[in-house]
Design an enzyme around this catalytic site. Structure first.
Site, PDB file in Angstrom:
ATOM      1  N   LYS A 227      -4.610 -22.489  16.894  1.00  0.00           N
ATOM      2  CA  LYS A 227      -5.380 -21.617  15.999  1.00  0.00           C
ATOM      3  C   LYS A 227      -6.883 -21.826  16.166  1.00  0.00           C
ATOM      4  O   LYS A 227      -7.329 -22.800  16.782  1.00  0.00           O
ATOM      5  CB  LYS A 227      -4.949 -21.844  14.543  1.00  0.00           C
ATOM      6  CG  LYS A 227      -3.552 -21.283  14.287  1.00  0.00           C
ATOM      7  CD  LYS A 227      -3.160 -21.322  12.835  1.00  0.00           C
ATOM      8  CE  LYS A 227      -1.765 -20.709  12.667  1.00  0.00           C
ATOM      9  NZ  LYS A 227      -1.241 -20.852  11.306  1.00  0.00           N
ATOM     10  N   ARG A 261       4.740 -26.729  12.995  1.00  0.00           N
ATOM     11  CA  ARG A 261       5.108 -25.484  13.686  1.00  0.00           C
ATOM     12  C   ARG A 261       4.211 -25.355  14.915  1.00  0.00           C
ATOM     13  O   ARG A 261       2.985 -25.256  14.764  1.00  0.00           O
ATOM     14  CB  ARG A 261       4.916 -24.314  12.710  1.00  0.00           C
ATOM     15  CG  ARG A 261       5.341 -22.965  13.236  1.00  0.00           C
ATOM     16  CD  ARG A 261       5.149 -21.883  12.176  1.00  0.00           C
ATOM     17  NE  ARG A 261       5.598 -20.585  12.655  1.00  0.00           N
ATOM     18  CZ  ARG A 261       4.861 -19.775  13.405  1.00  0.00           C
ATOM     19  NH1 ARG A 261       3.626 -20.113  13.740  1.00  0.00           N
ATOM     20  NH2 ARG A 261       5.339 -18.610  13.803  1.00  0.00           N
TER      21      ARG A 261
HETATM   22  C1  9MG Z   1       4.283 -17.114  11.138  1.00  0.00           C
HETATM   23  N1  9MG Z   1       3.245 -18.120  11.055  1.00  0.00           N
HETATM   24  C2  9MG Z   1       2.069 -18.147  11.748  1.00  0.00           C
HETATM   25  N2  9MG Z   1       1.347 -19.220  11.392  1.00  0.00           N
HETATM   26  C3  9MG Z   1       2.080 -19.885  10.467  1.00  0.00           C
HETATM   27  C4  9MG Z   1       1.885 -21.046   9.715  1.00  0.00           C
HETATM   28  O1  9MG Z   1       0.762 -21.754   9.809  1.00  0.00           O
HETATM   29  N3  9MG Z   1       2.834 -21.437   8.858  1.00  0.00           N
HETATM   30  C5  9MG Z   1       3.981 -20.714   8.716  1.00  0.00           C
HETATM   31  N4  9MG Z   1       4.894 -21.147   7.845  1.00  0.00           N
HETATM   32  N5  9MG Z   1       4.223 -19.582   9.401  1.00  0.00           N
HETATM   33  C6  9MG Z   1       3.282 -19.192  10.251  1.00  0.00           C
END
Ligand code: 9MG
Length: 279
Positions: A227, A261
Site C-alpha cells: 500500500k 493480509r
Molecule cells: C480487500 N482489502 C483490501 N485491503 C484490505 C485490508 O487492509 N483489510 C481487509 N480486511 N481487506 C482489505
C-alpha cells in the site's frame, strides 16, 4: 476470557499460549487489480495462483472480485458473482481457509452456501441485509474500518483523533453484530489501512495496534501489503514494495495482530517463522 477466533472449519488462538500469526494471501479476480495487473482474472489463473500460495504456506486465501483500490468504481453484483463463485467452489477443499472479500449481502449469502470460512467486509457489514446474510452461518467476520467509499476515500481523509474514531466505529459495529445475535468469537477487527486515511493516519493506527486489540478485546487483521503507506516510507513503486510490506506485517504482528493480509505469501511466511523462532 475469549481467546480464539472461530471461523468456519478453523479455530485460531489469538492471545496467550500457542498463538501463531497467520498469513492471508490475496487472490484478486479483478482485471484492474492495482498490483496483479489483471493476471488472475480467469479461473485457471486464479487457481494456479492459489496453488502457489498453498505451496508457499498460506493459511487463508482471500478471494475478491471487485477492486477496492482508491477511485475504483463499484462492480455489478452479477459480474462479481461470475468472477468469484467458481473460484470459491474450486478452492473450498484445497486445505487453507477460504475468505471472500465482499460488502454485498447477496454475494455473502452465496459464499456461505459455497462453504467459505470467512467474510471479509471492507464496509464493516453496514449494507442493509449484510448482518442477516451471515447470521445463521459459522463464518468468521472481518469488520474493517473505512472512511467514505473507495471512489472518494482518498480525496480528503479527515479525523480529529484517528485512533479514537476508528475504535469508536469498530466498537459500534461489534455491538451491532452481537446485538443481532452474532457469536463474538466469530469476529475480527481491521483498522483498514489506506481506506480513507493519509500516511500519517495509517502509521498512527499501526502504532496503536495493541491498543485496538486491548480496548476492543478482539483479534486483529492487518492489511498493509504494497500500500501507499509502505511506498511513502521506502519511496518505491508498488512492484518494489515486497520487503517494506514484510516489515509492515512484522510490525503489526509484533504488536499482537493475528492475521496479516499479503500479496507476497512465501516471503511473509518465512519472515514470520523467523520472528516466531525468536520468541
Ligand atoms: C480487500 N482489502 C483490501 N485491503 C484490505 C485490508 O487492509 N483489510 C481487509 N480486511 N481487506 C482489505
Amino acid at each position: 476470557m475469549r481467546s480464539t477466533l472461530q471461523f468456519g472449519r478453523f479455530n485460531y488462538p489469538w492471545r496467550g499460549e500457542g498463538v501463531r500469526p497467520r498469513v492471508m494471501g490475496i487472490l484478486n479476480v479483478t482485471p484492474d487489480s492495482f498490483s496483479d495487473g489483471g493476471n488472475y482474472q480467469s479461473l485457471e489463473f486464479a487457481i494456479s495462483h492459489a496453488e502457489q500460495m498453498i505451496l508457499d504456506g498460506v493459511d487463508i486465501i482471500d478471494v475478491g472480485g471487485e477492486s477496492s483500490r482508491p477511485g475504483a468504481p463499484p462492480l455489478p453484483l452479477e459480474q462479481e458473482l461470475q468472477r468469484v463463485m467458481p473460484v470459491l467452489y474450486a478452492l473450498r477443499d484445497q486445505g487453507p481457509a477460504i475468505s471472500v472479500d465482499t460488502y454485498k449481502p447477496q454475494l455473502m449469502r452465496e459464499a456461505v452456501i459455497a462453504g467459505v470460512d470467512m467474510i471479509n467486509d471492507i464496509n464493516g457489514f453496514r449494507a442493509p441485509g449484510a448482518i442477516e446474510a451471515v447470521l445463521d452461518s459459522d463464518c468468521g467476520l472481518c469488520i474493517m474500518h473505512m472512511q467514505s467509499q473507495p471512489q472518494t476515500m482518498q480525496l480528503a481523509p479527515s479525523y480529529t483523533d484517528v485512533v479514537a474514531e476508528v475504535i469508536a466505529f469498530l466498537r459500534e459495529r461489534i455491538d451491532a453484530m452481537i446485538a443481532a445475535g452474532i457469536d463474538p468469537r466469530r469476529i475480527c477487527i481491521d483498522p483498514g489501512f489506506g481506506f480513507g486515511k493519509t500516511v500519517e493516519h495509517n502509521y498512527a493506527l499501526l502504532k496503536a495496534t495493541g491498543r485496538l486489540i486491548a480496548e476492543l478485546d478482539m483479534p486483529l487483521l492487518a492489511g498493509l501489503s504494497r500500500k501507499s503507506m509502505i511506498g511513502a516510507v521506502v519511496d518505491k513503486p508498488v512492484e518494489r514494495r515486497m520487503a517494506g510490506s514484510v516489515g509492515g506485517a512484522l510490525a503489526a504482528v509484533a504488536q499482537g495482530a493475528v492475521i496479516v493480509r499479503v500479496h507476497d505469501v512465501a516471503e511473509t511466511v518465512d519472515a514470520l517463522k523467523v520472528w516466531q523462532a525468536a520468541h
